[in-house]
Design a protein around this motif. Structure first.
Motif, PDB file in Angstrom:
ATOM      1  N   VAL A 257       0.876  -1.257  -0.072  1.00 57.44           N
ATOM      2  CA  VAL A 257      -0.060  -0.041   0.195  1.00 57.44           C
ATOM      3  C   VAL A 257       0.921   1.428   0.047  1.00 57.44           C
ATOM      4  O   VAL A 257       0.424   1.966  -0.945  1.00 57.44           O
ATOM      5  N   ILE A 258       2.355   2.039   0.786  1.00 59.91           N
ATOM      6  CA  ILE A 258       2.740   2.280   0.988  1.00 59.91           C
ATOM      7  C   ILE A 258       3.614   2.899  -0.361  1.00 59.91           C
ATOM      8  O   ILE A 258       3.410   4.329  -0.835  1.00 59.91           O
ATOM      9  N   SER A 259       3.716   1.811  -1.572  1.00 56.52           N
ATOM     10  CA  SER A 259       4.121   2.434  -2.696  1.00 56.52           C
ATOM     11  C   SER A 259       3.023   2.877  -3.591  1.00 56.52           C
ATOM     12  O   SER A 259       3.859   3.607  -4.696  1.00 56.52           O
ATOM     13  N   LEU A 260       1.624   2.954  -3.682  1.00 54.16           N
ATOM     14  CA  LEU A 260       0.820   3.633  -3.955  1.00 54.16           C
ATOM     15  C   LEU A 260       1.311   5.455  -3.702  1.00 54.16           C
ATOM     16  O   LEU A 260       0.734   5.754  -4.411  1.00 54.16           O
TER      17      LEU A 260
ATOM     18  N   GLY B 278      -5.042  -8.145  -6.894  1.00 58.09           N
ATOM     19  CA  GLY B 278      -3.683  -8.945  -6.574  1.00 58.09           C
ATOM     20  C   GLY B 278      -3.697 -10.105  -5.944  1.00 58.09           C
ATOM     21  O   GLY B 278      -3.061 -11.306  -6.109  1.00 58.09           O
ATOM     22  N   GLU B 279      -5.418 -10.864  -5.501  1.00 58.37           N
ATOM     23  CA  GLU B 279      -6.346 -11.687  -5.246  1.00 58.37           C
ATOM     24  C   GLU B 279      -5.888 -12.463  -6.433  1.00 58.37           C
ATOM     25  O   GLU B 279      -5.939 -13.957  -6.140  1.00 58.37           O
TER      26      GLU B 279
ATOM     27  N   THR C  69       9.629   4.897  -8.429  1.00 62.91           N
ATOM     28  CA  THR C  69      10.357   4.330 -10.018  1.00 62.91           C
ATOM     29  C   THR C  69      10.841   5.431 -10.356  1.00 62.91           C
ATOM     30  O   THR C  69      11.492   5.270 -10.463  1.00 62.91           O
ATOM     31  N   PHE C  70      10.576   6.892  -9.953  1.00 58.96           N
ATOM     32  CA  PHE C  70      10.927   7.492 -10.985  1.00 58.96           C
ATOM     33  C   PHE C  70      12.195   7.823 -10.577  1.00 58.96           C
ATOM     34  O   PHE C  70      13.220   8.093 -11.514  1.00 58.96           O
TER      35      PHE C  70
ATOM     36  N   PHE D  30       6.879  -6.546 -10.835  1.00 60.51           N
ATOM     37  CA  PHE D  30       7.125  -5.396 -12.391  1.00 60.51           C
ATOM     38  C   PHE D  30       6.126  -4.855 -13.014  1.00 60.51           C
ATOM     39  O   PHE D  30       5.913  -4.174 -13.879  1.00 60.51           O
ATOM     40  N   SER D  31       4.954  -4.753 -11.906  1.00 60.39           N
ATOM     41  CA  SER D  31       4.186  -3.636 -12.433  1.00 60.39           C
ATOM     42  C   SER D  31       3.442  -2.851 -10.977  1.00 60.39           C
ATOM     43  O   SER D  31       3.156  -3.351  -9.772  1.00 60.39           O
ATOM     44  N   GLY D  32       3.357  -1.689 -10.618  1.00 63.41           N
ATOM     45  CA  GLY D  32       2.932  -0.794 -10.052  1.00 63.41           C
ATOM     46  C   GLY D  32       1.500  -1.301  -8.742  1.00 63.41           C
ATOM     47  O   GLY D  32       2.724  -1.073  -7.277  1.00 63.41           O
TER      48      GLY D  32
END
Length: 178
Positions: free
Chosen positions: A41-44, A111-112, A49-50, A128-130
């Protein structure tokens, strides 16, 4: 960079300027960014990545050693996914009742589906998929994927992911200046 997130663009620009001025911090910053980028979740909310892609050219242009930065990014990604897996494994289905997932139940469903369709490969491919990167390790833990298998796939995918984010920019600068 997406125009809808001008604050993210400014954050990324400031982070890259800091790394350019303080190259010795690059491995630690790569670790922190990759950790946040791989944490459920934090990655959202973190445009890591940028910044990691932008870090690639700085490595070569600034004379920063590639391997420590790559290792920092790889280790951060590995630990972020490992923590996400642990959270899913520990809390199982009750993870859905924890904020922010309780407020946004639709985050976990893709994700499920991906995990059920691709099994072990979902951990590798999801890296490899955000949007999937943010939840597949959590889901793998929720469904009790064997930890040893998870960690092997986690490490392998983190090694490749970090390399693919950093190396092209470093190689391009080396090519153009070499």
């Amino acid at each position: 960079m997406d125009v809808a997130f001008p604050a993210f663009e400014a954050y990324a620009r400031d982070a890259l300027a800091f790394i350019e001025a303080h190259g010795h911090w690059a491995p630690a910053i790569a670790f922190a960014l990759a950790f946040c980028e791989s944490l459920a979740v934090i990655s959202l909310f973190v445009p890591a990545t940028f910044i990691l892609i932008g870090l690639g050219p700085l490595i070569e242009a600034g004379g920063i050693a590639f391997l420590p930065v790559w290792f920092g990014a790889m280790l951060g990604a590995t630990l972020g996914d490992a923590l996400s897996y642990w959270i899913g494994f520990h809390f199982k289905d009750s993870v859905r009742r924890i904020w922010p997932l309780s407020r946004y139940p639709g985050i976990i469903e893709p994700g499920e589906r991906f995990f059920h369709r691709f099994g072990t490969w979902s951990v590798f491919l999801g890296r490899f998929s955000g949007p999937l990167r943010a939840v597949v390790p959590l889901v793998a833990g929720m469904f009790a994927m064997p930890q040893f298998l998870f960690q092997m796939v986690n490490i392998a995918s983190a090694m490749l992911w970090a390399f693919l984010l950093l190396a092209p920019g470093a190689a391009a600068v080396k090519y153009w200046t070499g």
